[in-house]
Design a protein around this motif. Structure first.
Motif, mmCIF file in Angstrom:
data_model
loop_
_atom_site.group_PDB
_atom_site.id
_atom_site.type_symbol
_atom_site.label_atom_id
_atom_site.label_comp_id
_atom_site.label_asym_id
_atom_site.label_seq_id
_atom_site.Cartn_x
_atom_site.Cartn_y
_atom_site.Cartn_z
ATOM 1 N N GLU A 93 0.776 -1.454 0.497
ATOM 2 C CA GLU A 93 0.041 -0.025 -0.068
ATOM 3 C C GLU A 93 1.129 0.790 -0.127
ATOM 4 N N THR A 94 0.321 2.351 -0.414
ATOM 5 C CA THR A 94 1.303 3.551 -0.759
ATOM 6 C C THR A 94 -0.370 5.155 -0.478
ATOM 7 N N TYR A 95 0.129 5.733 0.390
ATOM 8 C CA TYR A 95 0.026 6.727 0.703
ATOM 9 C C TYR A 95 0.056 8.095 -0.007
ATOM 10 N N GLN A 96 -0.069 8.759 -0.184
ATOM 11 C CA GLN A 96 -0.026 9.907 -0.767
ATOM 12 C C GLN A 96 -1.169 11.407 -0.578
ATOM 13 N N ASN A 97 -0.954 12.725 0.464
ATOM 14 C CA ASN A 97 -1.694 13.645 0.607
ATOM 15 C C ASN A 97 -2.523 12.804 1.721
ATOM 16 N N GLN A 98 -2.265 12.431 2.650
ATOM 17 C CA GLN A 98 -3.607 11.859 3.145
ATOM 18 C C GLN A 98 -3.437 12.498 4.449
ATOM 19 N N ASN A 99 -4.725 12.108 5.158
ATOM 20 C CA ASN A 99 -4.976 12.344 6.289
ATOM 21 C C ASN A 99 -4.724 10.954 7.499
ATOM 22 N N VAL A 100 -4.189 10.965 8.641
ATOM 23 C CA VAL A 100 -3.576 9.287 9.254
ATOM 24 C C VAL A 100 -4.523 8.774 9.579
ATOM 25 N N SER A 156 -8.002 -6.430 8.688
ATOM 26 C CA SER A 156 -8.256 -6.987 9.670
ATOM 27 C C SER A 156 -9.788 -6.444 9.603
ATOM 28 N N SER A 157 -10.478 -8.481 9.994
ATOM 29 C CA SER A 157 -11.835 -8.311 9.807
ATOM 30 C C SER A 157 -12.173 -8.526 11.586
ATOM 31 N N ASN A 158 -11.367 -8.234 11.956
ATOM 32 C CA ASN A 158 -12.170 -8.608 13.500
ATOM 33 C C ASN A 158 -11.787 -6.811 14.699
ATOM 34 N N ILE A 159 -11.348 -6.629 14.028
ATOM 35 C CA ILE A 159 -11.048 -4.861 14.559
ATOM 36 C C ILE A 159 -11.380 -3.956 13.947
ATOM 37 N N GLY A 160 -12.256 -3.119 14.936
ATOM 38 C CA GLY A 160 -13.403 -1.976 14.170
ATOM 39 C C GLY A 160 -12.814 -1.274 14.455
ATOM 40 N N SER A 161 -13.447 0.455 13.739
ATOM 41 C CA SER A 161 -12.294 1.169 13.597
ATOM 42 C C SER A 161 -13.136 2.962 14.616
ATOM 43 N N THR A 162 -14.365 2.225 15.230
ATOM 44 C CA THR A 162 -15.532 3.735 15.693
ATOM 45 C C THR A 162 -15.126 4.560 15.960
ATOM 46 N N ASN A 163 -13.641 3.869 17.052
ATOM 47 C CA ASN A 163 -12.984 4.880 17.475
ATOM 48 C C ASN A 163 -11.727 5.703 17.437
ATOM 49 N N VAL A 164 -11.355 5.737 16.235
ATOM 50 C CA VAL A 164 -10.591 6.513 15.153
ATOM 51 C C VAL A 164 -10.397 7.907 15.454
ATOM 52 N N SER A 165 -10.364 8.479 16.398
ATOM 53 C CA SER A 165 -10.357 10.205 16.668
ATOM 54 C C SER A 165 -9.416 11.431 15.089
ATOM 55 N N TYR A 166 -10.516 11.873 14.960
ATOM 56 C CA TYR A 166 -10.040 12.509 13.439
ATOM 57 C C TYR A 166 -8.346 13.970 14.220
ATOM 58 N N ILE A 167 -7.111 13.276 13.617
ATOM 59 C CA ILE A 167 -6.032 14.394 13.860
ATOM 60 C C ILE A 167 -5.283 14.721 13.461
ATOM 61 N N ASN A 168 -5.159 15.910 13.232
ATOM 62 C CA ASN A 168 -4.928 16.636 11.673
ATOM 63 C C ASN A 168 -3.813 16.639 11.713
ATOM 64 N N LYS A 169 -3.378 15.323 11.279
ATOM 65 C CA LYS A 169 -2.391 15.369 10.384
ATOM 66 C C LYS A 169 -2.047 14.787 9.090
ATOM 67 N N THR A 170 -1.549 15.340 7.532
ATOM 68 C CA THR A 170 -1.630 14.682 6.755
ATOM 69 C C THR A 170 -0.120 14.893 6.103
ATOM 70 N N ASP A 179 3.214 -2.575 13.433
ATOM 71 C CA ASP A 179 4.148 -1.395 12.817
ATOM 72 C C ASP A 179 3.587 -0.589 12.382
ATOM 73 N N ALA A 180 2.779 -0.818 11.396
ATOM 74 C CA ALA A 180 1.999 0.463 10.815
ATOM 75 C C ALA A 180 1.523 1.902 11.417
ATOM 76 N N PHE A 181 0.599 1.503 13.054
ATOM 77 C CA PHE A 181 0.050 2.178 13.551
ATOM 78 C C PHE A 181 0.729 2.591 14.020
ATOM 79 N N ILE A 182 2.757 2.172 15.010
ATOM 80 C CA ILE A 182 3.070 1.736 15.815
ATOM 81 C C ILE A 182 4.041 3.444 14.765
ATOM 82 N N GLN A 183 4.590 3.532 13.629
ATOM 83 C CA GLN A 183 4.851 4.565 12.901
ATOM 84 C C GLN A 183 3.920 6.211 12.768
ATOM 85 N N LEU A 184 2.398 5.620 12.757
ATOM 86 C CA LEU A 184 1.417 6.664 12.471
ATOM 87 C C LEU A 184 1.548 6.664 13.423
ATOM 88 N N SER A 185 1.661 6.164 14.864
ATOM 89 C CA SER A 185 0.906 7.219 16.096
ATOM 90 C C SER A 185 2.276 8.302 16.423
#
Length: 185
Positions: free
Chosen positions: A71-78, A90-104, A117-123
């Motif tokens: 996957e490659t993402y360009q100019n997208q919000n976290v 992921s079929s097991n984990i939901g995303s309803t508690n993902v907050s909007y973070i103003n970071k592109t 590992d991807a979420f560690i990097q994004l965090s």
């Protein structure tokens, strides 16, 4: 640990079963503080003094097991990246508690990377924290903005052990090689 007086709970647990742990001796009504999957069962003692030791991981471990192919993402919000990755991988984990973070993010790529590992990097990029709660929902919030109202202490827990060393843990491994020239002088 579960007390197994007279073997009453010997067949109650199985590898891969979901388990919920509640804090309830001093909290009324009891509060679900952990939802996870049993990965190992040990029996200690004998006769009428058996104890069953259950070992497992919470649903956050599923983020370690799920792998992003390419996957490659360009100019997208976290948050947009997180929603997309969870929806695809992921079929097991939901995303309803993902907050909007103003970071592109201008450009980021993943290839055979675990969701964890991807979420560690994004965090780290967004100065955020993440975890999977007892409802199997990913929580991704700005660092310092979340709190919990349950504290584990001697009045509501018997024993708690945390393993913080994962040096020997390998879920999946890929090996890539180049050309091997055989018989060349």
């Amino acid at each position: 640990a579960v007390y197994n007086f007279g073997g009453a709970h010997t067949s109650a647990f199985g590898i891969g079963n979901e388990i919920n742990i509640y804090a309830g001796s001093v909290i009324n009504p009891p509060v679900n503080i952990f939802t996870g999957i049993i990965e190992n069962i040990k029996y200690e003692g004998q006769g009428l003094k058996d104890t069953i030791i259950l070992e497992g991981r919470d649903y956050g471990a599923r983020l370690q097991d799920d792998t992003i192919q390419a996957e490659t993402y360009q100019n997208q919000n976290v948050g947009s990246i997180i929603y997309d990755l969870l929806g695809k991988y992921s079929s097991n984990i939901g995303s309803t508690n993902v907050s909007y973070i103003n970071k592109t993010i201008p450009n980021i790529s993943y290839y055979h990377t675990s969701l964890y590992d991807a979420f560690i990097q994004l965090s780290q990029i967004a100065n955020a924290n993440f975890w999977v709660d007892q409802n199997k929902q990913l929580n991704f919030v700005q660092a310092g903005s979340a709190s919990n109202n349950v504290t584990l202490f001697s009045g509501n827990s018997i024993s708690v052990d945390f393993v913080v060393n994962r040096d020997d843990l390998i879920n999946k491994a890929w090996v890539y090689g180049g050309k091997t020239l055989v018989g060349k002088n």
